[in-house]
Design a protein around this motif. Structure first.
Motif, PDB file in Angstrom:
ATOM      1  N   GLU A 277       0.786  -1.113   0.004  1.00  0.00           N
ATOM      2  CA  GLU A 277       0.147  -0.153   0.135  1.00  0.00           C
ATOM      3  C   GLU A 277       0.881   1.205  -0.062  1.00  0.00           C
ATOM      4  OE1 GLU A 277      -3.931  -2.076   2.611  1.00  0.00           O
ATOM      5  OE2 GLU A 277      -2.139  -0.621   3.797  1.00  0.00           O
ATOM      6  N   ASN A 278       1.851   1.347   0.813  1.00  0.00           N
ATOM      7  CA  ASN A 278       2.760   2.491   0.986  1.00  0.00           C
ATOM      8  C   ASN A 278       3.662   2.769  -0.221  1.00  0.00           C
ATOM      9  OD1 ASN A 278       2.737   4.004   3.873  1.00  0.00           O
ATOM     10  ND2 ASN A 278       2.260   1.920   4.289  1.00  0.00           N
ATOM     11  N   HIS A 279       4.086   1.789  -0.571  1.00  0.00           N
ATOM     12  CA  HIS A 279       5.146   1.638  -1.950  1.00  0.00           C
ATOM     13  C   HIS A 279       4.272   2.123  -3.057  1.00  0.00           C
ATOM     14  CE1 HIS A 279       9.091  -0.142  -3.705  1.00  0.00           C
ATOM     15  NE2 HIS A 279       8.721   0.970  -4.057  1.00  0.00           N
ATOM     16  N   SER A 280       3.134   1.853  -3.304  1.00  0.00           N
ATOM     17  CA  SER A 280       1.973   1.977  -4.344  1.00  0.00           C
ATOM     18  C   SER A 280       1.936   3.518  -4.393  1.00  0.00           C
ATOM     19  CB  SER A 280       1.012   1.441  -4.676  1.00  0.00           C
ATOM     20  OG  SER A 280       1.255   0.046  -4.952  1.00  0.00           O
ATOM     21  N   ALA A 281       1.521   4.252  -3.083  1.00  0.00           N
ATOM     22  CA  ALA A 281       1.216   5.322  -2.873  1.00  0.00           C
ATOM     23  C   ALA A 281       2.408   6.344  -3.032  1.00  0.00           C
ATOM     24  CB  ALA A 281       0.707   5.571  -1.289  1.00  0.00           C
ATOM     25  N   GLU A 282       3.564   5.729  -2.913  1.00  0.00           N
ATOM     26  CA  GLU A 282       4.901   6.571  -3.051  1.00  0.00           C
ATOM     27  C   GLU A 282       4.977   6.854  -4.622  1.00  0.00           C
ATOM     28  OE1 GLU A 282       8.750   7.339  -4.513  1.00  0.00           O
ATOM     29  OE2 GLU A 282       7.862   5.301  -4.406  1.00  0.00           O
ATOM     30  N   HIS A 283       4.753   5.764  -5.192  1.00  0.00           N
ATOM     31  CA  HIS A 283       4.914   6.085  -6.807  1.00  0.00           C
ATOM     32  C   HIS A 283       3.872   6.883  -7.415  1.00  0.00           C
ATOM     33  CE1 HIS A 283       7.274   2.474  -8.423  1.00  0.00           C
ATOM     34  NE2 HIS A 283       7.485   2.477  -7.135  1.00  0.00           N
TER      35      HIS A 283
ATOM     36  N   GLY B 146      14.148  19.537  -4.579  1.00  0.00           N
ATOM     37  CA  GLY B 146      13.515  20.763  -4.693  1.00  0.00           C
ATOM     38  C   GLY B 146      12.519  21.011  -3.554  1.00  0.00           C
ATOM     39  N   GLU B 147      11.900  22.019  -3.326  1.00  0.00           N
ATOM     40  CA  GLU B 147      11.193  22.530  -2.288  1.00  0.00           C
ATOM     41  C   GLU B 147       9.751  22.692  -2.597  1.00  0.00           C
ATOM     42  OE1 GLU B 147      12.733  25.179   0.447  1.00  0.00           O
ATOM     43  OE2 GLU B 147      14.661  24.623  -0.025  1.00  0.00           O
ATOM     44  N   PHE B 148       8.533  22.315  -1.956  1.00  0.00           N
ATOM     45  CA  PHE B 148       7.430  22.732  -2.051  1.00  0.00           C
ATOM     46  C   PHE B 148       6.865  23.668  -0.933  1.00  0.00           C
ATOM     47  CE2 PHE B 148       8.272  18.208  -3.212  1.00  0.00           C
ATOM     48  CZ  PHE B 148       8.066  18.122  -4.312  1.00  0.00           C
ATOM     49  N   SER B 149       5.800  24.593  -1.334  1.00  0.00           N
ATOM     50  CA  SER B 149       5.094  25.185  -0.528  1.00  0.00           C
ATOM     51  C   SER B 149       3.879  24.527   0.180  1.00  0.00           C
ATOM     52  CB  SER B 149       4.440  26.552  -1.595  1.00  0.00           C
ATOM     53  OG  SER B 149       3.360  26.171  -2.310  1.00  0.00           O
ATOM     54  N   GLU B 150       3.434  25.124   1.228  1.00  0.00           N
ATOM     55  CA  GLU B 150       2.408  24.442   1.760  1.00  0.00           C
ATOM     56  C   GLU B 150       1.132  24.188   1.098  1.00  0.00           C
ATOM     57  OE1 GLU B 150      -0.335  25.068   5.942  1.00  0.00           O
ATOM     58  OE2 GLU B 150       1.592  26.631   5.557  1.00  0.00           O
ATOM     59  N   LYS B 151       0.730  24.996   0.056  1.00  0.00           N
ATOM     60  CA  LYS B 151      -0.249  24.869  -0.814  1.00  0.00           C
ATOM     61  C   LYS B 151      -0.005  23.859  -1.766  1.00  0.00           C
ATOM     62  CE  LYS B 151      -3.385  27.653  -3.562  1.00  0.00           C
ATOM     63  NZ  LYS B 151      -3.576  26.797  -4.969  1.00  0.00           N
ATOM     64  N   GLU B 152       1.004  23.731  -2.283  1.00  0.00           N
ATOM     65  CA  GLU B 152       1.452  22.887  -3.345  1.00  0.00           C
ATOM     66  C   GLU B 152       1.394  21.316  -2.565  1.00  0.00           C
ATOM     67  OE1 GLU B 152       4.707  25.325  -6.010  1.00  0.00           O
ATOM     68  OE2 GLU B 152       5.164  24.155  -4.430  1.00  0.00           O
ATOM     69  N   LEU B 153       2.011  21.181  -1.400  1.00  0.00           N
ATOM     70  CA  LEU B 153       1.945  19.763  -0.699  1.00  0.00           C
ATOM     71  C   LEU B 153       0.258  19.508  -0.484  1.00  0.00           C
ATOM     72  CD1 LEU B 153       4.698  20.146   2.037  1.00  0.00           C
ATOM     73  CD2 LEU B 153       4.775  19.062  -0.005  1.00  0.00           C
ATOM     74  N   GLU B 154      -0.449  20.450  -0.214  1.00  0.00           N
ATOM     75  CA  GLU B 154      -1.848  20.299   0.151  1.00  0.00           C
ATOM     76  C   GLU B 154      -2.561  19.720  -1.215  1.00  0.00           C
ATOM     77  OE1 GLU B 154      -5.893  22.794   1.261  1.00  0.00           O
ATOM     78  OE2 GLU B 154      -4.124  23.529   1.677  1.00  0.00           O
ATOM     79  N   GLU B 155      -2.250  20.372  -2.260  1.00  0.00           N
ATOM     80  CA  GLU B 155      -2.698  20.158  -3.745  1.00  0.00           C
ATOM     81  C   GLU B 155      -2.176  18.489  -4.097  1.00  0.00           C
ATOM     82  OE1 GLU B 155      -3.102  24.578  -5.489  1.00  0.00           O
ATOM     83  OE2 GLU B 155      -1.367  23.171  -6.043  1.00  0.00           O
ATOM     84  N   LEU B 156      -0.970  18.177  -3.716  1.00  0.00           N
ATOM     85  CA  LEU B 156      -0.267  16.882  -4.122  1.00  0.00           C
ATOM     86  C   LEU B 156      -0.919  15.916  -3.246  1.00  0.00           C
ATOM     87  CD1 LEU B 156       3.182  17.989  -4.344  1.00  0.00           C
ATOM     88  CD2 LEU B 156       2.219  16.862  -6.063  1.00  0.00           C
ATOM     89  N   GLU B 157      -1.093  16.022  -2.055  1.00  0.00           N
ATOM     90  CA  GLU B 157      -1.868  15.109  -1.247  1.00  0.00           C
ATOM     91  C   GLU B 157      -3.170  14.497  -1.697  1.00  0.00           C
ATOM     92  OE1 GLU B 157      -1.797  14.833   3.631  1.00  0.00           O
ATOM     93  OE2 GLU B 157      -3.128  16.181   2.916  1.00  0.00           O
ATOM     94  N   GLN B 158      -3.905  16.010  -1.920  1.00  0.00           N
ATOM     95  CA  GLN B 158      -5.379  15.735  -2.579  1.00  0.00           C
ATOM     96  C   GLN B 158      -5.304  14.880  -3.819  1.00  0.00           C
ATOM     97  OE1 GLN B 158      -6.728  19.787  -2.757  1.00  0.00           O
ATOM     98  NE2 GLN B 158      -7.390  19.806  -0.559  1.00  0.00           N
ATOM     99  N   GLY B 159      -4.507  15.335  -4.598  1.00  0.00           N
ATOM    100  CA  GLY B 159      -4.272  14.431  -6.157  1.00  0.00           C
ATOM    101  C   GLY B 159      -3.971  13.023  -5.673  1.00  0.00           C
ATOM    102  N   VAL B 160      -3.093  12.589  -4.574  1.00  0.00           N
ATOM    103  CA  VAL B 160      -2.815  11.363  -4.655  1.00  0.00           C
ATOM    104  C   VAL B 160      -4.089  10.671  -4.353  1.00  0.00           C
ATOM    105  CG1 VAL B 160      -1.633   9.313  -3.031  1.00  0.00           C
ATOM    106  CG2 VAL B 160      -0.670  11.532  -3.770  1.00  0.00           C
ATOM    107  N   ASN B 161      -4.785  11.123  -3.350  1.00  0.00           N
ATOM    108  CA  ASN B 161      -6.154  10.507  -2.891  1.00  0.00           C
ATOM    109  C   ASN B 161      -7.187  10.428  -3.655  1.00  0.00           C
ATOM    110  OD1 ASN B 161      -5.980   9.843   0.180  1.00  0.00           O
ATOM    111  ND2 ASN B 161      -5.285  11.988   0.223  1.00  0.00           N
ATOM    112  N   ALA B 162      -7.277  11.352  -4.933  1.00  0.00           N
ATOM    113  CA  ALA B 162      -7.932  11.367  -5.955  1.00  0.00           C
ATOM    114  C   ALA B 162      -7.447  10.266  -6.951  1.00  0.00           C
ATOM    115  CB  ALA B 162      -7.844  12.741  -7.056  1.00  0.00           C
ATOM    116  N   VAL B 163      -6.422   9.980  -7.164  1.00  0.00           N
ATOM    117  CA  VAL B 163      -5.935   8.869  -7.925  1.00  0.00           C
ATOM    118  C   VAL B 163      -6.695   7.355  -7.404  1.00  0.00           C
ATOM    119  CG1 VAL B 163      -4.005   7.447  -8.906  1.00  0.00           C
ATOM    120  CG2 VAL B 163      -4.060  10.069  -8.985  1.00  0.00           C
ATOM    121  N   ILE B 164      -6.344   7.423  -5.943  1.00  0.00           N
ATOM    122  CA  ILE B 164      -6.500   6.301  -5.016  1.00  0.00           C
ATOM    123  C   ILE B 164      -8.104   6.008  -5.293  1.00  0.00           C
ATOM    124  CG2 ILE B 164      -7.068   5.417  -2.769  1.00  0.00           C
ATOM    125  CD1 ILE B 164      -4.391   6.700  -1.924  1.00  0.00           C
ATOM    126  N   ARG B 165      -9.058   7.255  -5.406  1.00  0.00           N
ATOM    127  CA  ARG B 165     -10.535   7.018  -5.575  1.00  0.00           C
ATOM    128  C   ARG B 165     -10.739   6.430  -6.869  1.00  0.00           C
ATOM    129  NH1 ARG B 165     -10.337  11.750  -2.402  1.00  0.00           N
ATOM    130  NH2 ARG B 165     -10.790  13.079  -4.370  1.00  0.00           N
TER     131      ARG B 165
END
Length: 462
Positions: A115-121, A155-174
């Motif tokens: 589960e974790n390895h696939s999420a990291e991908h 490289g570095e990410f902003s707080e907003k970018e991290l929030e969008e990436l987290e939401q993006g991963v959960n969207a792919v999961i769904r």
């Protein structure tokens, strides 16, 4: 990477978690090898064996993913590694070549890692599509009190970018997309991105021989030897736990699947309990926390004000007592003056004995001095406050100052002077009081384990 390995073909169900295998080869580790194994992986072993089995059943360590957990013939599986295309399993069990043994892998641990390895991908794939950053490091720990995985980027990410990436991963999961294996045979390339027809994939280092690619349609394709879920929906949930700058980029700590669900559940219970203690809904915790911070700041300001006032009063009291003591000595010398006492007075011996207060005792505040030293006992104050008081008073008093605070055993200690080298005094305390600490010429700090009796005896003998 072994294309036909059972650890790729078998799923995560209990029925597929065990199989009888034959011991093909056996090797007993030497004492030196056992010692090195213990240092690297933990534990103490009187004997240790490694075996090559008839099939590639257990996943070996590799690609940032730890090896499987499980058992062989009822004995704990300690480690699995791949050498020259062969798997070697380490255990304390003394098995015989040709023996048929029951092997079991830990179903939950295998599933957590998948589960974790696939999420990291998924996460790294979304980063690659949006940013020019490369994944430079990956590590998983799906066990213990703090399960997590870390991913490094250049490289570095902003707080907003991290929030969008987290939401993006959960969207792919769904979306429940398939997670497919693609094999390229006999390929060799040192580039960071390779193409074979329609296949373009990420890789962290040059690869040779057969290459296994994990492909999630329209999300990511990456060379990988790890275990994965069959569909993204099996992951369930993904969360970013923390973010920190690391080297020239950043390090993200994250979690997915059942472990993420359990962690989020625990966090929600803590937040709900905190909110209940504040008599506020958990959605208002940030506002309540800011209000608490303001109150704490006000209390700190009030404490600083009280401390400043206390230092001034203490300074005035000590200076007044020193002046009174000086006058007493002068008056006594006038009355008792003789040629002999006059010469002693001119040498300054009488002026050195400036007794202040009484022997130190276990109370909030007491002070005691002899010769050019003044000891202050301030039981309720911490090291920072002691440093502040010492630094302030050492500049205004004609004495070397030693501020003492309370510890479970002995004292915390800060000593300062505007004239004396306190490092020399610290060495003396080290010899007499087992003082441990350090500092600069003007001020030192540390601690000692002695009690009041030893401290007062030390002062009397100065």
């Amino acid at each position: 990477m072994i294309k036909e390995a059972l650890y790729y073909q078998r799923g995560n169900s209990g029925e597929e978690a065990e199989k009888e295998l034959i011991v093909l080869e056996k090797r007993e580790l030497s004492e030196k090898e056992i010692e090195e194994f213990g240092k690297k992986w933990g534990g103490s072993y009187s004997s240790l064996f490694c075996y090559r089995l008839s099939e590639s059943f257990f996943y070996p360590e590799g690609g940032g993913q730890p090896c499987d957990r499980g058992s062989i013939a009822g004995a704990e599986l300690l480690f699995v590694e791949e050498k020259d295309g062969e798997l070697w399993q380490y255990t304390e069990a003394d098995l015989q070549k040709g023996e048929k043994v029951l092997c079991k892998f830990d179903v939950d641990f295998r599933r957590w890692q998948s589960e974790n390895h696939s999420a990291e991908h998924i996460f790294s794939g979304l980063v690659t599509m949006r940013f020019p950053y490369k994944n430079s490091g990956f590590h998983m720990e799906c066990f213990g009190e703090n399960p997590h995985m870390t991913v490094d980027f250049d490289g570095e990410f902003s707080e907003k970018e991290l929030e969008e990436l987290e939401q993006g991963v959960n969207a792919v999961i769904r979306q429940n997309l398939p997670v497919r294996e693609v094999y390229l045979e006999g390929e060799e390339d040192t580039s960071l991105e390779r193409k074979d027809g329609s296949i373009s994939f990420r890789q962290k280092k040059a690869l040779e021989g057969d290459i296994r690619i994990i492909e999630i349609p329209k999300v990511d394709s990456c060379a990988c030897c790890g275990t994965h879920v069959s569909f993204t929906g099996e992951i369930g949930v993904f969360t970013i736990l923390s973010y920190e700058k690391h080297r020239k980029g950043c390090r993200l700590t994250m979690l997915a699947g059942e472990l993420a669900f359990l962690a989020l559940e625990k966090k929600l219970k803590l937040l709900s309990g905190f909110a209940q203690s504040l008599s506020r809904p958990w959605t208002e915790i940030p506002e309540a926390f800011r209000s608490l911070q303001e109150k704490i700041f006000e209390k700190e300001e009030e404490k600083r004000g009280i401390l400043e006032a206390g230092i001034r009063l203490l300074e005035e009291k000590i200076l007044k007592e020193l002046e009174e003591r000086r006058k007493e000595i002068e008056d006594r010398e006038k009355i008792e003056r003789t040629e002999e006492t006059k010469s002693r007075g001119e040498s300054g011996q009488g002026a050195k004995t400036l007794l202040l207060g009484s022997p130190l005792k276990d109370s909030y505040f007491s002070y005691y001095g002899k010769n050019q030293y003044l000891f202050l006992y301030l039981s309720e104050l911490g090291m920072k406050d002691l440093q502040k008081i010492c630094d302030r008073l050492r500049l205004s008093l004609p004495l070397s100052l030693i501020c003492l605070g309370k510890k479970e055993e002995g004292f915390s200690l800060v000593a300062g002077s505007r004239a004396e080298d306190m490092r020399v005094f610290g060495k003396l305390m080290g010899e007499k009081l087992s003082f441990r600490g350090g500092g600069q010429k003007e001020m030192i700090q540390g601690s000692t384990g002695v009690g009041f009796r030893e401290m007062n005896t030390f002062i009397e003998n100065l």
